[in-house]
Structure formats: structure tokens, C-alpha cells
Design an enzyme around this catalytic site. Structure first.
Site, PDB file in Angstrom:
ATOM      1  N   HIS A   1      30.951  50.245 -75.083  1.00 42.19           N
ATOM      2  CA  HIS A   1      29.783  49.983 -74.231  1.00 42.19           C
ATOM      3  C   HIS A   1      30.027  48.793 -73.301  1.00 42.19           C
ATOM      4  O   HIS A   1      29.073  48.154 -72.854  1.00 42.19           O
ATOM      5  CB  HIS A   1      28.530  49.733 -75.081  1.00 42.19           C
ATOM      6  CG  HIS A   1      28.338  50.733 -76.177  1.00 42.19           C
ATOM      7  ND1 HIS A   1      27.752  51.965 -75.965  1.00 42.19           N
ATOM      8  CD2 HIS A   1      28.698  50.698 -77.489  1.00 42.19           C
ATOM      9  CE1 HIS A   1      27.734  52.633 -77.101  1.00 42.19           C
ATOM     10  NE2 HIS A   1      28.305  51.898 -78.040  1.00 42.19           N
TER      11      HIS A   1
ATOM     12  N   SER B   1      40.226  38.863 -48.674  1.00 42.23           N
ATOM     13  CA  SER B   1      38.937  38.947 -47.988  1.00 42.23           C
ATOM     14  C   SER B   1      39.044  38.217 -46.660  1.00 42.23           C
ATOM     15  O   SER B   1      39.643  37.144 -46.574  1.00 42.23           O
ATOM     16  CB  SER B   1      37.833  38.307 -48.847  1.00 42.23           C
ATOM     17  OG  SER B   1      36.648  38.112 -48.092  1.00 42.23           O
TER      18      SER B   1
END
Length: 478
Positions: free
Chosen positions: A153, A283
Site C-alpha cells: 500500500h 528543470s
């Protein structure tokens, strides 16, 4: 108008290899048409039709010198791509002009060529897939003993090892390799079935001699490198074949998508990164960033292939009787682009898996932050052996864990669960005794052994079988 003013497929300009692009090129397609016409003429000659060796040799001499301008001009007049190339081939081979395509329908060259192209493209996919498996298996072996957090999970569960996790990626790709090889083993040519699959034109040519008609098909298949043809068909081969092949490619995309998503998450954790070049920019706004752009591209292209597998599925399900032409435009795009995208995915996979970077100290630190929680069952069992009540100990550990978790999550403090348990007389232990048990290597189960067993039993035979094609690398254009 320049080429920069018209659309260019990113598969050709950015993603797919020249090798795969050639397989789906016009040159490959129409030279294969001509090889099939040669095979048909040669087989018909052997079986007694009025075709000469001279005509066959003339056809052979002009397999690759295709006049595409002439073919384009013929297609504008005839509105039929196959007949345009029959006429163009005939102009290059005047002696054989009258026997080209004898007894055949368009699908003789169209469908048989599609199968041949898929076979050749699957060979490339298979070769690259084997090399990705080789890269990942080497990575699994190298890091088979390095403990790391395992997740269920996306929450820390127990420990595994970096190498054991890599076997999960590798095993799925191995399943894909087995599926690709199975599909390759089942490929068949359409053969020469005629307009509705009844071979009526060949009944006429051979005076109803079924043995010669069957031998004709066998000779064609043999010349084109196949052991057999489809036993029955309409005008086309069953479009389920396209679906089965593209589904196998979709399987590769599924596995690579799972891998790339794991890498992206691990990159966020700063545990593991894809290769990052010295001058690479992460970036335009944030110079410090190291975005996992290769893995993101794998995810993106994989999504395309998985969705694309629906195209041949719908095509197969909507063919009417012996054939309809609503397959043609769809399949020439869907099948080709599934291969081009899968090729691109595997190129990136080759690049990424050859240069994965592991940050062992970060992994260790993250393990040690969580390990006290994971060790609580062992601590509890030792206390039970000393006479403690299992249920009471469980409740006390639950309380201590919640309190320690609150310190970490709400106050940003260090995990003090060990101190809390050591100070609790119910556990009859000291901090030193607890810390002595907090060795990550003691909590990875059979991870190392599982890696060794998997590599030895499942991967080594595959790599040994394919040793002649190992060592492939991929240079990415962007």
C-alpha cells in the site's frame, strides 16, 4: 512547403530506432511484396505452369530497385496500392510482366508481408528484451544482500533487499519474453487463399489438382522462412493474430511501466536514480532538480502501447464474414506504432537498467528509521519466552508505537520506540539488547537466497541460450 511545416511522427524523430523504422518502411514493405511475387512465380513454375526461369530471374533482379514515383502515379489512377506496384514491377520486368501476381489476390502480398514484418520486428523486440533482462539480473545479483524497505500500500511493511526487488521486475519481463517467443513460434503465413479463402483461382490454374495447390503453398512458405500457412482463412488471415501480437507488446509495456513507476518513486525517496548525465538539465526553473525523465518517458510510452492494444481487438471483432476493409487503415497504424513504441520503451530500458545508481547510505538511514517498528514482533516473542503475556505485550507495543509515531510525524523528532520499550519493565530487556537485534540483514528473510535461486534456475538458462546477442546498449536521441 518544407518538412518542418508538416507533421512528423515523434516515433521517427525522437523515439524508435532506425532499425525498427526500417522494418515498417515502404522499402521493406514493397520489396517484400516483390519477394512474395518471386516465390509465387517460382513455385508455379516448379509445379508446371507456363513460367520460365528467365522470367523468375528477371523478377529476382528487381526486388529492391522500386520506382516509388511511378507507383504513386499508378495509384492515383487505379486507387489500388497493390495494383500500382504490380504495374510498377511489370515496367521494371517486361519479360515477366504477364505472370506477376498470377492467381493471387491483394492479400497474398499484403497479408503475407504483414506477417513477415511482424516476425522481423518481434526478433528485434526479443533481442532487446533479453538484454534488458540481462542488465536487471546483473543488478539483482550485485545488490541481493542490500536491505531496503519493502512496501505494501506504499507504506513501509517489512524489509527486502534491493536485489530481491529487482527480481520482481526481471520476472515480469521474463514472462513477457516467454509470451513473445510463444507468439513467434505460432506465426504462420496466410499463404495463397484467394478472394474468399477457397483458392478457387488456383483450382482453375492447376486444373483442380489439390496436391499441387497444397504444394504451392508449402513452397511459398518455405521460401519465405515459415514452416506452415494458416489452415483456413477468408480473404485475410484472422485479425486475431494482430491482436495476439500487439497484446504481447502490451505485456512488455505493462512490465516496463511498473518498473518505471517504481524507479520514479525510489528517486523521490532518494534511494535510487536512473542515469543522469553531467550536463543534463532537470528543470528550466529549478537548477537543483534531477527529474527521472527517462522513467517518465517509459511510463508515457507504455500507456500508449497498452491503450493501442484495443485497436486490433476491435478490428478482429468487427470483421464481417470473409473480410471487410475497415481493418486496413487501422491496422497499418496500430500495429506499426505498437512496435515503434515498444522499441522506444526497450531502448530507454536498456539505457536506464545499464546505469542505475544506488544510494546505500540513504537506504540504510530510511531502514533504520522504520526498523524499530518492524522488530516489535521479535521483541514481543522474546518477552513471551521470558514469561510475558502475549496479548498484554501486544497492546503495550501498540501504545508505544502510536506514541513514537506521533513524535516522528507531529513533532519531527526521532523514532524513540526502542527507548520506550527498554524503559517498560513488562518487556524485561535493555536498550543494548534491543539494539543488538536491530541489524537489517536479520530481517530480510530469504531475499538473498531467492535472488540466487531465481537467477540460477530461471535467468541463467535464458542468458546462456542467448549469449550471442548479449551486450547491446542504446543511445537515446533525447
Amino acid at each position: 512547403m518544407t518538412k518542418y511545416e508538416t507533421y512528423e511522427s515523434p516515433f521517427c524523430t525522437r523515439y524508435a530506432s532506425e532499425e525498427m523504422q526500417y522494418i515498417f518502411s515502404a522499402q521493406k514493405k514493397f520489396s517484400t511484396f516483390r519477394k512474395l511475387w518471386v516465390a509465387l512465380a517460382r513455385a508455379e513454375m516448379k509445379l508446371g505452369l507456363d513460367i520460365t526461369e528467365e522470367q523468375v530471374k528477371e523478377l529476382e533482379a528487381h526486388i529492391d530497385d522500386i520506382d516509388f514515383a511511378a507507383a504513386e502515379a499508378h495509384e492515383k489512377e487505379t486507387r489500388h496500392d497493390v495494383m500500382a506496384h504490380v504495374l510498377t514491377y511489370g515496367e521494371a520486368c517486361p519479360k515477366a510482366k504477364g505472370i506477376i501476381h498470377l492467381g493471387a489476390t491483394s492479400c497474398y502480398v499484403g497479408d503475407n508481408t504483414d506477417v513477415i514484418i511482424m516476425r522481423d520486428a518481434l526478433e528485434v523486440v526479443r533481442r532487446k528484451l533479453v538484454n534488458v533482462i540481462a542488465n536487471l539480473s546483473a543488478f539483482a545479483d550485485k545488490y541481493k544482500s542490500l536491505p531496503c524497505l519493502a512496501y505494501t500500500h506504499l507504506q513501509p511493511a517489512q524489509l527486502t533487499t534491493v536485489g530481491k526487488r529487482a527480481t520482481l521486475w526481471t520476472h515480469e519481463l521474463l514472462m513477457d519474453l516467454e509470451e513473445i517467443e510463444y507468439r513467434m513460434s505460432k506465426l504462420k503465413l496466410l499463404g495463397q487463399k484467394g478472394t474468399t479463402g477457397t483458392q478457387a483461382s488456383f483450382v482453375e490454374l492447376f486444373g483442380g489438382d489439390s496436391e499441387k495447390i497444397n504444394e504451392l503453398e508449402r513452397l511459398i512458405a518455405e521460401e519465405m522462412g515459415f514452416s506452415e500457412c494458416f489452415p483456413v482463412s477468408g480473404q485475410t488471415y484472422s485479425r486475431k493474430l494482430d491482436y495476439q501480437v500487439v497484446s504481447a507488446l502490451s505485456g512488455i509495456a505493462e512490465s516496463c511501466s511498473k518498473f518505471s513507476n517504481d524507479i520514479r518513486i525510489l528517486s523521490s525517496f532518494k534511494e535510487l536514480e536512473e542515469p543522469f548525465e553531467k550536463k543534463q538539465i532537470g528543470s528550466s526553473a529549478m537548477p537543483y532538480k534531477r527529474n527521472p525523465m527517462r522513467s517518465e518517458r517509459i511510463t508515457s510510452l507504455s500507456r500508449y502501447v497498452m491503450i493501442d492494444s484495443l485497436n486490433p481487438a476491435f478490428t478482429a471483432g468487427t470483421q464481417w464474414f470473409e473480410r471487410t476493409l475497415d481493418d486496413s487503415a487501422n491496422k497499418r497504424i496500430a500495429v506499426a506504432e505498437a512496435f515503434l513504441a515498444t522499441d522506444a520503451i526497450l531502448n530507454i530500458m536498456l539505457n536506464v537498467t545499464a546505469g542505475l545508481v544506488v544510494y546505500e547510505k540513504v537506504i540504510r538511514k530510511r531502514v533504520m528509521n522504520e526498523l524499530p517498528f518492524m522488530a516489535t514482533e521479535n521483541i514481543m516473542m522474546k518477552a513471551v519466552k521470558k514469561g510475558g503475556d502475549r496479548q498484554e505485550l501486544h497492546e503495550r507495543i501498540r501504545q508505544h508505537s502510536i506514541a513514537a509515531g506521533k513524535i516522528v510525524k507531529e513533532e519531527g523528532g526521532e523514532n524513540d520506540l526502542v527507548d520506550r520499550i527498554a524503559a517498560d519493565p513488562m518487556f524485561m530487556t535493555t536498550k543494548e539488547e534491543i539494539l543488538a537485534t536491530l541489524q537489517p540483514e536479520h530481517f530480510t528473510g530469504r531475499s538473498r537466497e531467492q535472488v540466487d535461486e531465481f537467477l540460477s534456475r530461471c535467468i541463467k538458462p535464458v542468458l546462456e541460450k542467448n549469449k550471442d546477442i548479449l551486450g547491446e546498449k542504446a543511445e537515446l536521441s533525447v
